[in-house]
Design an enzyme around this catalytic site. Structure first.
Site, short mmCIF file in Angstrom:
data_model
loop_
_atom_site.label_atom_id
_atom_site.label_comp_id
_atom_site.label_asym_id
_atom_site.label_seq_id
_atom_site.Cartn_x
_atom_site.Cartn_y
_atom_site.Cartn_z
N SER A 83 0.23 -10.31 5.27
CA SER A 83 -0.69 -9.41 4.58
C SER A 83 -0.57 -9.39 3.07
CB SER A 83 -0.51 -7.98 5.12
OG SER A 83 -0.99 -7.88 6.44
N SER A 115 -3.75 -7.48 5.08
CA SER A 115 -4.24 -6.13 4.88
C SER A 115 -4.17 -5.66 3.43
CB SER A 115 -3.44 -5.16 5.75
OG SER A 115 -2.06 -5.15 5.38
N LYS A 165 -0.35 -0.53 -3.13
CA LYS A 165 -1.00 -0.47 -1.83
C LYS A 165 -0.86 0.93 -1.25
CE LYS A 165 -1.23 -2.99 2.59
NZ LYS A 165 -0.68 -4.12 3.36
#
Length: 488
Positions: free
Chosen positions: A178, A154, A79
């Site tokens: 997330s 996210s 990420k």
């Protein structure tokens, strides 16, 4: 079958027998990225040269009799809010569009020590603020199950990359769901460890008392492999817990007989789609058939979790994001004086959702409102944690849906922030209480994946993994998403 479909255990075996190489695995991953990225959009940066160089070096080490790490030769996605030395780390924000860290996050050091091979940085909601990855400052990520739907957020890029078969696993961060929410939307496994189990050093902060790094994988066993590598105390992180890291793989016994499962009525009532509720109830019946005892309970204060979270998280975000001023690092907007520099840089650098949360958080912390909002939210957070503490005096795990709905359509909620915030109603309480939780696929509703959430006691990831793995083995895997079905 393609090597990309194999488990980490199977890849270990293939490497040991000389049936595959690190370079072969990386080339397969990069080829898959080339095939589907124009449709999925899971990555912000793909590090082709770096990944191939690391693969060739690892092959050389192994050929010379070097020891194989737990994640040897495994291509991974990272990420884009986790710092990677020498590789662009943007947090999907224009304000960090040119930021290249000079150090690795602790989890990156651990992955490299275990010989994993990061192939790129995955897309996300800007600064991890969102539930759909529509808030990225660069591009949309699409759900491999339906390209007209969001992958969640996210960590949507990480979830989509795993679901589409671009990487074997990915790292995400979980502040209010997330990791788990996009895992549920994309039909993969997503694990949020106990707060403090995994070092946050090198994770770009959103809400420091809530953020936690964890894996997204194709199976619970693969999640155990990755968690084994990234867990442990880190003196570079003052919130890192100095507790022993158990052998997570040994916890995957497949047995749940006699375990007591709490099912909160607050997570199974109004607001949960009928199809989602039915898949979760079916999963509970599977666990009961294996000998687990499932009972309905009440967690009375989690009805206030969303309001509590959206006071505390923006408050911490407003403080953490104050450092982005155009002076020390990141993008700098033209200006004639210091005040203009701050204003112009933050105006053009931050997107609408980040600005919204900064304003909300600043208001909650402001003079005259701190006690009424922020302090009261902290008190409710304590009540939510106490609810869980009381449940865990009698039960081994808490189980419910990961999300109230399946993946929604792109654009459906982006202009309605309150509806978007409610999408995390099932996951937020876990972060407020600092607990471990995993989302594991539990079937389809309307052709889209549904996630089953298993929540455990603090630092009891072993039981969480054990229950999730036992269910997964009994229920079997989901069919592959349409993009996954194209793999060769």
């Amino acid at each position: 079958m393609s090597l990309l479909k194999k488990s980490l255990k199977e890849i270990h075996k293939r490497l040991a027998e000389g049936d595959c190489s690190a370079r072969e695995l990386v080339d397969l991953s990069l080829r898959r990225i080339d095939e589907v990225e124009d449709r999925v959009g899971a990555f912000i940066t793909v590090d082709r040269e770096g990944a191939r160089a690391r693969a060739e070096e690892l092959d050389k080490q192994l050929a010379e009799g070097g020891e194989r790490g737990l994640l040897a030769a495994i291509p991974a996605g990272i990420k884009d809010n986790i710092c990677t030395e020498g590789l662009l780390t943007t947090c999907a924000s224009k304000i960090l569009a040119n930021y290249i860290p000079i150090y690795d996050a602790t989890v990156m050091k651990k992955l490299r020590a275990a010989q994993a091979i990061p192939v790129g940085k995955t897309n996300m909601d800007e600064f991890a603020m969102g539930s759909s990855t529509e808030n990225s400052g660069f591009h949309l990520t699409r759900n491999p199950w339906d390209l007209e739907r969001v992958p969640g957020g996210s960590s949507g890029g990480s979830a989509a990359a795993v679901a589409a078969g671009e990487v074997f696993f990915a790292l995400g961060s979980d502040t209010g769901g997330s990791i788990r929410q996009p895992a549920a939307f994309c039909g993969v496994v997503g694990l949020k460890p106990t707060y403090g189990r995994v070092s946050r050093f090198g994770l770009v902060a959103f809400a420091s008392s809530l953020d936690q790094i964890g894996p997204l994988t194709k199976s619970v066993e693969d999640a155990a492999y990755v968690l084994q590598v990234i867990s442990g105390h880190d003196p570079m992180d003052s919130t890192s817990a100095d507790v022993e890291v158990p052998d997570y793989l040994s916890a995957l016994t497949g047995e749940v007989k006699g375990l007591k499962v709490a099912v909160p009525r607050e997570l199974m009532g109004d607001g949960i789609e009928p199809g989602v509720r039915e898949r979760v109830l079916e999963a509970l019946r599977v666990l009961e058939g294996m000998g687990a005892v499932c009972e309905e309970v009440s967690l009375p204060h989690i009805r206030y979790a969303v309001e509590t979270y959206y006071l505390l998280a923006p408050a911490e975000a407003s403080s953490n994001l104050a450092r982005y001023d155009g002076i020390r690092y990141g993008v700098r907007a033209p200006a004639d004086n210091l005040t203009e520099l701050y204003y112009n840089t933050r105006s053009v650098g931050f997107g609408p959702e980040v600005k919204r949360r900064i304003m909300l958080g600043t208001y909650a912390l402001s003079s005259g409102y701190y006690d009424a909002y922020y302090l009261k939210a902290q008190k409710v957070r304590t009540l939510i944690k106490r609810d869980f503490d009381q449940i865990f005096e009698k039960y081994d795990v808490v189980i419910g849906p990961t999300t109230p709905t399946t993946a929604f359509r792109i654009g459906e909620k982006v202009d309605d922030p309150l509806t978007m915030y409610l999408n995390d109603i099932c996951t937020i309480p876990v972060n407020l209480a600092g607990l471990p939780a995993i989302s594991v696929p539990c079937g389809l509703s309307g052709g889209l994946p549904v996630g089953l959430q298993v929540i455990g006691r603090p630092f009891d990831e072993e039981t969480v993994l054990r229950v999730a793995h036992a269910y997964e083995q009994q229920a079997g895997p989901l069919p592959e998403p349409p993009l996954g079905g194209e793999r060769s």
